[in-house]
Design a protein around this motif. Structure first.
Motif, PDB file in Angstrom:
ATOM      1  N   ARG A 117    -112.082  17.882 -68.806  1.00 21.77           N
ATOM      2  CA  ARG A 117    -112.412  18.461 -67.505  1.00 21.77           C
ATOM      3  C   ARG A 117    -113.353  19.657 -67.678  1.00 21.77           C
ATOM      4  O   ARG A 117    -114.289  19.832 -66.903  1.00 21.77           O
ATOM      5  N   GLN A 152    -117.014  19.895 -66.023  1.00 21.86           N
ATOM      6  CA  GLN A 152    -117.393  20.996 -65.136  1.00 21.86           C
ATOM      7  C   GLN A 152    -118.652  21.699 -65.630  1.00 21.86           C
ATOM      8  O   GLN A 152    -119.449  22.187 -64.826  1.00 21.86           O
ATOM      9  N   GLU A 161    -106.205  12.068 -68.529  1.00 22.67           N
ATOM     10  CA  GLU A 161    -107.011  12.026 -67.314  1.00 22.67           C
ATOM     11  C   GLU A 161    -108.480  12.194 -67.679  1.00 22.67           C
ATOM     12  O   GLU A 161    -108.882  13.231 -68.209  1.00 22.67           O
ATOM     13  N   PRO A 174    -112.355  12.472 -66.484  1.00 22.42           N
ATOM     14  CA  PRO A 174    -113.172  12.784 -65.306  1.00 22.42           C
ATOM     15  C   PRO A 174    -114.045  11.595 -64.902  1.00 22.42           C
ATOM     16  O   PRO A 174    -114.415  10.758 -65.732  1.00 22.42           O
TER      17      PRO A 174
END
Length: 168
Positions: A67, A71, A94, A96
């Motif tokens: 993440r 970002q 998880e 992105p």
């Protein structure tokens, strides 16, 4: 980008070192097992480095790192090449939306340019050093990663040898 993680800590790393003859260098040694994990992703073509320090190597932490990379590259689709560590294969990981993961073949660390970062840090920042606390080791690690991050040409030279061979 190529991603990898490594463990650093207070367990000393005695290595050979130079000293004028006939002096025999003395190196302190410690066996304290306290660690921190460094996550890094590097683009060998230009030497761009992203990194994060964490207390563990778990799928949740790996997700936080992915993440962070996403970002920092909001307008790019990132293809992340990584090894087959359990935290990279977990169903809890998880990923992105603007990122795809590509796994390297098993038992092939020589294919991952990010592995060279750890050798560089162990040689330049940790060899023949004893740390009084884990915090001191973390500061040394962060300084080394910052040094690599702030010198993209050196990081490119360290990790991008295959790109140089292809372009010549």
């Amino acid at each position: 980008m190529f991603q990898d993680e490594a463990r650093f800590g207070r367990l000393s790393d005695p290595r050979r070192c130079w000293a004028p003859w006939p002096i025999r260098p003395l190196v302190r040694k410690t066996l304290i097992r306290e660690y921190v994990y460094a996550y890094a992703a590097v683009t060998p073509a230009d030497g761009h480095l992203e990194w994060m320090l964490a207390d563990d190597m778990a799928a949740k932490t790996m997700g936080l790192f992915l993440r962070q990379v996403a970002q920092n590259h909001p307008n790019e689709f990132v293809i992340m090449v990584l090894d087959g560590a359990p935290s990279h294969r977990s169903r809890e990981l998880e990923i992105p939306e603007q990122m795809a993961l590509i796994r390297l073949p098993p038992y092939s660390p020589e294919l991952n340019p990010a592995e060279r970062l750890w050798d560089e840090l162990r040689e330049k920042e940790f060899a023949n050093k004893v740390f009084d606390s884990l915090e001191a080791a973390v500061i040394q690690l962060a300084l080394g990663l910052w040094r690599l991050e702030s010198a993209p040409a050196a990081t490119q030279s360290l990790t991008g040898w295959q790109w140089i061979l292809e372009s010549s």
